[in-house]
Design a protein around this motif. Sequence first.
Motif, PDB file in Angstrom:
ATOM      1  N   ASP A 181     -18.293  -4.406  16.356  1.00  0.00           N
ATOM      2  CA  ASP A 181     -19.390  -4.359  15.394  1.00  0.00           C
ATOM      3  C   ASP A 181     -19.407  -2.975  14.727  1.00  0.00           C
ATOM      4  O   ASP A 181     -19.735  -1.989  15.369  1.00  0.00           O
ATOM      5  CB  ASP A 181     -20.711  -4.605  16.130  1.00  0.00           C
ATOM      6  CG  ASP A 181     -21.911  -4.639  15.205  1.00  0.00           C
ATOM      7  OD1 ASP A 181     -21.765  -4.252  14.030  1.00  0.00           O
ATOM      8  OD2 ASP A 181     -22.995  -5.032  15.658  1.00  0.00           O
ATOM      9  N   PRO A 182     -19.072  -2.883  13.432  1.00  0.00           N
ATOM     10  CA  PRO A 182     -19.015  -1.566  12.788  1.00  0.00           C
ATOM     11  C   PRO A 182     -20.370  -0.885  12.661  1.00  0.00           C
ATOM     12  O   PRO A 182     -20.447   0.344  12.575  1.00  0.00           O
ATOM     13  CB  PRO A 182     -18.418  -1.871  11.403  1.00  0.00           C
ATOM     14  CG  PRO A 182     -18.705  -3.308  11.170  1.00  0.00           C
ATOM     15  CD  PRO A 182     -18.663  -3.970  12.512  1.00  0.00           C
ATOM     16  N   HIS A 183     -21.459  -1.675  12.636  1.00  0.00           N
ATOM     17  CA  HIS A 183     -22.791  -1.089  12.515  1.00  0.00           C
ATOM     18  C   HIS A 183     -23.122  -0.202  13.709  1.00  0.00           C
ATOM     19  O   HIS A 183     -23.838   0.788  13.580  1.00  0.00           O
ATOM     20  CB  HIS A 183     -23.849  -2.190  12.405  1.00  0.00           C
ATOM     21  CG  HIS A 183     -23.682  -3.088  11.219  1.00  0.00           C
ATOM     22  ND1 HIS A 183     -24.002  -2.713   9.937  1.00  0.00           N
ATOM     23  CD2 HIS A 183     -23.218  -4.366  11.127  1.00  0.00           C
ATOM     24  CE1 HIS A 183     -23.764  -3.716   9.104  1.00  0.00           C
ATOM     25  NE2 HIS A 183     -23.285  -4.729   9.802  1.00  0.00           N
ATOM     26  N   LEU A 184     -22.616  -0.578  14.869  1.00  0.00           N
ATOM     27  CA  LEU A 184     -22.955   0.125  16.107  1.00  0.00           C
ATOM     28  C   LEU A 184     -21.816   0.992  16.622  1.00  0.00           C
ATOM     29  O   LEU A 184     -21.948   1.606  17.680  1.00  0.00           O
ATOM     30  CB  LEU A 184     -23.340  -0.897  17.194  1.00  0.00           C
ATOM     31  CG  LEU A 184     -24.465  -1.873  16.844  1.00  0.00           C
ATOM     32  CD1 LEU A 184     -24.699  -2.855  17.983  1.00  0.00           C
ATOM     33  CD2 LEU A 184     -25.759  -1.121  16.514  1.00  0.00           C
ATOM     34  N   TYR A 185     -20.729   1.054  15.879  1.00  0.00           N
ATOM     35  CA  TYR A 185     -19.522   1.712  16.388  1.00  0.00           C
ATOM     36  C   TYR A 185     -19.680   3.230  16.430  1.00  0.00           C
ATOM     37  O   TYR A 185     -20.137   3.851  15.481  1.00  0.00           O
ATOM     38  CB  TYR A 185     -18.332   1.355  15.508  1.00  0.00           C
ATOM     39  CG  TYR A 185     -17.003   1.820  16.058  1.00  0.00           C
ATOM     40  CD1 TYR A 185     -16.354   1.104  17.049  1.00  0.00           C
ATOM     41  CD2 TYR A 185     -16.403   2.991  15.605  1.00  0.00           C
ATOM     42  CE1 TYR A 185     -15.138   1.515  17.567  1.00  0.00           C
ATOM     43  CE2 TYR A 185     -15.191   3.416  16.108  1.00  0.00           C
ATOM     44  CZ  TYR A 185     -14.567   2.672  17.088  1.00  0.00           C
ATOM     45  OH  TYR A 185     -13.367   3.088  17.592  1.00  0.00           O
ATOM     46  N   ASN A 186     -19.287   3.808  17.543  1.00  0.00           N
ATOM     47  CA  ASN A 186     -19.243   5.253  17.691  1.00  0.00           C
ATOM     48  C   ASN A 186     -17.795   5.684  17.894  1.00  0.00           C
ATOM     49  O   ASN A 186     -17.095   5.132  18.745  1.00  0.00           O
ATOM     50  CB  ASN A 186     -20.079   5.712  18.891  1.00  0.00           C
ATOM     51  CG  ASN A 186     -21.558   5.749  18.575  1.00  0.00           C
ATOM     52  OD1 ASN A 186     -21.987   6.419  17.636  1.00  0.00           O
ATOM     53  ND2 ASN A 186     -22.354   5.013  19.336  1.00  0.00           N
ATOM     54  N   ALA A 187     -17.353   6.660  17.127  1.00  0.00           N
ATOM     55  CA  ALA A 187     -15.973   7.134  17.246  1.00  0.00           C
ATOM     56  C   ALA A 187     -15.756   7.811  18.592  1.00  0.00           C
ATOM     57  O   ALA A 187     -16.618   8.542  19.080  1.00  0.00           O
ATOM     58  CB  ALA A 187     -15.659   8.098  16.113  1.00  0.00           C
ATOM     59  N   VAL A 188     -14.594   7.556  19.191  1.00  0.00           N
ATOM     60  CA  VAL A 188     -14.201   8.232  20.432  1.00  0.00           C
ATOM     61  C   VAL A 188     -13.184   9.313  20.074  1.00  0.00           C
ATOM     62  O   VAL A 188     -12.744   9.439  18.932  1.00  0.00           O
ATOM     63  CB  VAL A 188     -13.597   7.223  21.438  1.00  0.00           C
ATOM     64  CG1 VAL A 188     -14.632   6.176  21.824  1.00  0.00           C
ATOM     65  CG2 VAL A 188     -12.359   6.539  20.865  1.00  0.00           C
ATOM     66  N   SER A 227     -17.279 -12.294  10.806  1.00  0.00           N
ATOM     67  CA  SER A 227     -18.173 -11.629   9.855  1.00  0.00           C
ATOM     68  C   SER A 227     -17.747 -10.178   9.644  1.00  0.00           C
ATOM     69  O   SER A 227     -17.066  -9.855   8.682  1.00  0.00           O
ATOM     70  CB  SER A 227     -19.623 -11.713  10.335  1.00  0.00           C
ATOM     71  OG  SER A 227     -19.761 -11.201  11.659  1.00  0.00           O
ATOM     72  N   ASP A 228     -18.112  -9.300  10.571  1.00  0.00           N
ATOM     73  CA  ASP A 228     -17.793  -7.887  10.411  1.00  0.00           C
ATOM     74  C   ASP A 228     -16.424  -7.519  10.974  1.00  0.00           C
ATOM     75  O   ASP A 228     -15.960  -6.392  10.790  1.00  0.00           O
ATOM     76  CB  ASP A 228     -18.862  -7.029  11.104  1.00  0.00           C
ATOM     77  CG  ASP A 228     -20.197  -7.113  10.382  1.00  0.00           C
ATOM     78  OD1 ASP A 228     -20.231  -7.647   9.266  1.00  0.00           O
ATOM     79  OD2 ASP A 228     -21.204  -6.639  10.925  1.00  0.00           O
ATOM     80  N   ALA A 229     -15.802  -8.420  11.700  1.00  0.00           N
ATOM     81  CA  ALA A 229     -14.485  -8.159  12.283  1.00  0.00           C
ATOM     82  C   ALA A 229     -13.586  -9.373  12.073  1.00  0.00           C
ATOM     83  O   ALA A 229     -14.061 -10.502  11.984  1.00  0.00           O
ATOM     84  CB  ALA A 229     -14.615  -7.849  13.783  1.00  0.00           C
ATOM     85  N   MET A 230     -12.286  -9.120  12.002  1.00  0.00           N
ATOM     86  CA  MET A 230     -11.315 -10.206  11.847  1.00  0.00           C
ATOM     87  C   MET A 230     -10.817 -10.641  13.223  1.00  0.00           C
ATOM     88  O   MET A 230     -11.291 -10.183  14.258  1.00  0.00           O
ATOM     89  CB  MET A 230     -10.139  -9.746  10.974  1.00  0.00           C
ATOM     90  CG  MET A 230     -10.563  -9.294   9.594  1.00  0.00           C
ATOM     91  SD  MET A 230      -9.222  -9.318   8.363  1.00  0.00           S
ATOM     92  CE  MET A 230      -7.928  -8.379   9.162  1.00  0.00           C
ATOM     93  N   GLY A 231      -9.837 -11.542  13.226  1.00  0.00           N
ATOM     94  CA  GLY A 231      -9.289 -12.055  14.474  1.00  0.00           C
ATOM     95  C   GLY A 231      -8.233 -11.134  15.067  1.00  0.00           C
ATOM     96  O   GLY A 231      -7.992 -10.024  14.590  1.00  0.00           O
TER      97      GLY A 231
END
Length: 309
Positions: free
Chosen positions: A66-73, A280-284
């Motif tokens: 989910d890109p909305h909640l993604y935090n970079a590592v 939706s926000d991510a592909m397969g």
Amino acid sequence: MKKWFISCLCLVIIGLGGCSVKSNTSEEASNENIEVVTTIAQIGDITKNIGGDHVNVSSLMGPGVDPHLYNAVQGDIQKLDQADIIFYNGLHLEGQMGEIFEEMKQNKPTIAVAENIPSDNLLADPASPDISDPHVWFDINIWKYAVEAVRDGLIELDPDNEETYVENTNAYVQELDEVNDYAISRFEEIPKKSRVLVTAHDAFNYFGEAYGFDVLGLQGLSTESDYGVSDIERIIDVLVERNIKGVFVESSVSERSINAVVEGAKQEGHQVTIGGELYSDAMGEAGTEEGTYIGMFRHNVDTIVNSLK
């Protein structure tokens, strides 16, 4: 023995020198390609189609993310730091990474592809009219502006291969037009009164505008927003009123909210089933049809039609 030892030592040095030359040659060959980092895989897919053999593409956000909640590592920061060019969506989709992109812009091309779209084509967030809906890849005609942004970014960085990038872009746009025609044709199978798309969050508003669907989501444009009993009741009322039998889960969002709708409708005496999983926000997964933008789009079209027709 001394002469034998010196001879062996020379052979070892020659051997190491050969390895060093081979390693450097390999490194130079690798460096001929442009190192591209994208956030979502949809943009990565554009870049692979346009860049072809001239690019190495890495997308930070894979299947189910989910890109909305993604935090970079830390590993993401290293990839971004080593990239020659960065493409991200923008319009606050990658909300947690805004400061990182601003920092990267100081040192290398860092391009928000969705911000290449004319403002007249953008939809507003119903809850916050000053914010634009970032899910622009669900209208193929609008998504072409993102394709152009990637093309122009690659050309500016690598003008020697401009002709290739332009040719690849034209071929890719033709494929996009074909899948758009496919979608229009298939949606004719669904009665207009049944063209209601119910999902966990409002990722499909551009899709609805493009193909004539009423789109209902429990959560807002971002999965950071919450939902309550009144949101569930609102959805159920529409399902009952328009006799809608299918709702959809999303690959990057928990099924919990949609299951609540199904159970709530059941208590009202209205039988609703989950019509399938939409991307939706991510592909397969990489290496599958759904791991490409066109394959993902076709999957969503077929899943919606097969459920609602």
